[in-house]
Design an enzyme around this catalytic site. Structure first.
Site, PDB file in Angstrom:
ATOM      1  N   LYS A 151     -51.796  17.212  23.337  1.00  0.00           N
ATOM      2  CA  LYS A 151     -52.088  18.646  23.392  1.00  0.00           C
ATOM      3  C   LYS A 151     -52.910  19.161  22.218  1.00  0.00           C
ATOM      4  CE  LYS A 151     -48.166  19.957  26.291  1.00  0.00           C
ATOM      5  NZ  LYS A 151     -47.010  20.869  26.445  1.00  0.00           N
ATOM      6  N   ASP A 170     -48.417  26.813  29.172  1.00  0.00           N
ATOM      7  CA  ASP A 170     -47.025  26.752  28.717  1.00  0.00           C
ATOM      8  C   ASP A 170     -46.613  28.098  28.124  1.00  0.00           C
ATOM      9  OD1 ASP A 170     -46.611  24.056  29.369  1.00  0.00           O
ATOM     10  OD2 ASP A 170     -47.417  23.378  27.445  1.00  0.00           O
ATOM     11  N   GLY A 206     -38.546  21.244  17.090  1.00  0.00           N
ATOM     12  CA  GLY A 206     -39.862  20.686  17.369  1.00  0.00           C
ATOM     13  C   GLY A 206     -40.948  21.453  16.641  1.00  0.00           C
ATOM     14  N   GLY A 212     -44.484  20.344  17.524  1.00  0.00           N
ATOM     15  CA  GLY A 212     -45.691  19.871  18.192  1.00  0.00           C
ATOM     16  C   GLY A 212     -46.304  20.929  19.093  1.00  0.00           C
ATOM     17  N   GLY A 213     -47.127  20.475  20.024  1.00  0.00           N
ATOM     18  CA  GLY A 213     -47.869  21.395  20.878  1.00  0.00           C
ATOM     19  C   GLY A 213     -46.995  22.315  21.697  1.00  0.00           C
ATOM     20  N   MET A 214     -45.932  21.777  22.318  1.00  0.00           N
ATOM     21  CA  MET A 214     -45.061  22.627  23.124  1.00  0.00           C
ATOM     22  C   MET A 214     -44.275  23.581  22.243  1.00  0.00           C
ATOM     23  SD  MET A 214     -44.341  23.353  26.204  1.00  0.00           S
ATOM     24  CE  MET A 214     -43.230  24.567  26.891  1.00  0.00           C
TER      25      MET A 214
END
Length: 270
Positions: free
Chosen positions: A70, A106, A127, A129-131
Site C-alpha cells: 500500500k 479503506d 498497527g 502500516g497502510g491500513m
C-alpha cells in the site's frame, strides 16, 4: 445479461502478498448482476514495479492493492487522489488511458463503520502500516481525539501518532473502550493463532474492530463476542471498500440489493 468474455472485456485485478477470493468473487458477481463486460482476477507478486508496469502496458482498468504494497506502490504511480495523498497509502489504482492514479477506499469504509460510535470514547489502534494509517485518519477526521497507536516500531508508531495527535505505545495497555486491530495478527497463515489484544483488555472494552478479512472471525473478535462486546469485522470493511472500487472502475453504482447479493455470494464461495 453480462456479455461473454471477448476482446472488449475490461480486466480488473488485485495485488496482495496473500490473495483471497472475496474481492474477485464480489466484483465478478456484481459484473454479472449489472451486465458489465468486465472480469476480475487476483494476483500475488514479488516484483511490484513490473506488476504495476503491466497494469499500464496491458490497459488493466483497475487494481486493488493490499498488504504489503500500500505504501511501496506510491512512487510507481502518476498521481494520488486526495484520499490517498492525505494518508500516504494506496489500496486502489485506476488506469485512465495509461495514467495510473492511486486512491484509498479503506478510509471511506472506516468512516462509515464508526459513524455511530461516541467520539469521546478512548481507542487503541494496533498497527502503523497502510491500513492503520487509513483507520487513524478516518478516526481523526470524524472527531476521535483520545487515542493510542500500538506499534513495536517506535519511529513508525510515533510518526503516525504525532500526525493525528495520538499517543504511542510499544505494547497494548489498559484504558481503551474501542480496540482496533490493523495488523495481520489473527490472519490466516502464521498469524492465525495470535490474538491482537489480551483477554483482560477485551473484557474491559466496549467495541472490538478487526480489519483482518480472512478469517472474518479472528481470535480477537471471537473473544470479544464471547465477552458480549460489539464487533466490527474486516468483512464489513472489505465490502464497503470493494464497492467503492467497483464504482471507481466502472462508473456504475449498483443497487443495495445487488451489493448484498454479491456480498453473500462471495462469502459463500470464498
Amino acid at each position: 445479461m453480462k456479455p461473454p468474455i471477448g476482446r472488449d472485456t475490461r480486466l480488473c485485478m488485485s495485488l496482495s502478498a496473500r490473495p483471497g477470493n472475496f474481492g474477485s468473487r464480489f466484483h465478478n458477481r456484481l459484473y454479472e448482476l449489472t451486465g458489465l463486460d468486465y472480469v476480475y482476477k487476483s494476483f500475488s507478486t514479488t516484483d511490484l514495479p513490473a506488476a504495476v508496469q503491466g497494469i499500464r502496458a496491458l490497459d488493466i482498468r483497475g487494481c486493488a492493492i493490499s498488504m504489503p504494497f500500500k505504501e511501496a506502490v506510491i512512487t510507481l504511480l502518476d498521481g494520488l487522489s486526495q484520499s490517498a495523498k492525505a494518508i500516504d497509502s494506496v489500496n486502489t489504482i485506476v488506469n485512465d488511458a495509461g495514467v495510473l492514479t492511486g486512491h484509498n477506499t479503506d478510509y471511506g469504509a472506516v468512516v462509515a463503520l464508526v459513524a455511530d460510535i461516541d467520539r469521546s470514547m478512548p481507542f487503541m489502534l494496533r498497527g502503523a502500516g497502510g491500513m492503520a494509517k487509513a483507520v487513524a485518519a478516518a478516526l481523526s477526521d470524524t472527531g476521535f481525539r483520545n487515542g493510542t497507536i500500538v506499534a513495536r516500531g517506535e519511529e513508525a508508531g510515533r510518526v503516525l501518532g504525532n500526525l493525528y495527535g495520538y499517543d504511542w505505545s510499544a505494547e497494548p495497555r489498559t484504558g481503551a473502550a474501542l480496540l482496533i486491530n490493523a495488523t495481520p495478527l489473527g490472519m490466516t497463515g502464521k498469524d492465525a493463532l495470535v490474538q491482537a489484544f489480551p483477554g483482560p483488555m477485551i473484557a474491559a472494552s466496549q467495541i472490538a474492530f478487526d480489519v483482518v478479512q480472512y478469517p472474518a472471525e479472528t481470535l480477537f473478535l471471537r473473544a470479544a463476542a464471547a465477552a458480549g462486546k460489539r464487533c466490527i469485522t474486516g468483512a464489513q470493511v472489505a465490502t464497503l471498500q470493494a464497492l467503492q472500487q467497483f464504482i471507481l472502475y466502472t462508473g456504475v453504482e449498483p443497487t443495495e440489493a445487488d451489493v448484498r447479493d454479491a456480498e453473500l455470494w462471495a462469502r459463500a464461495n470464498s
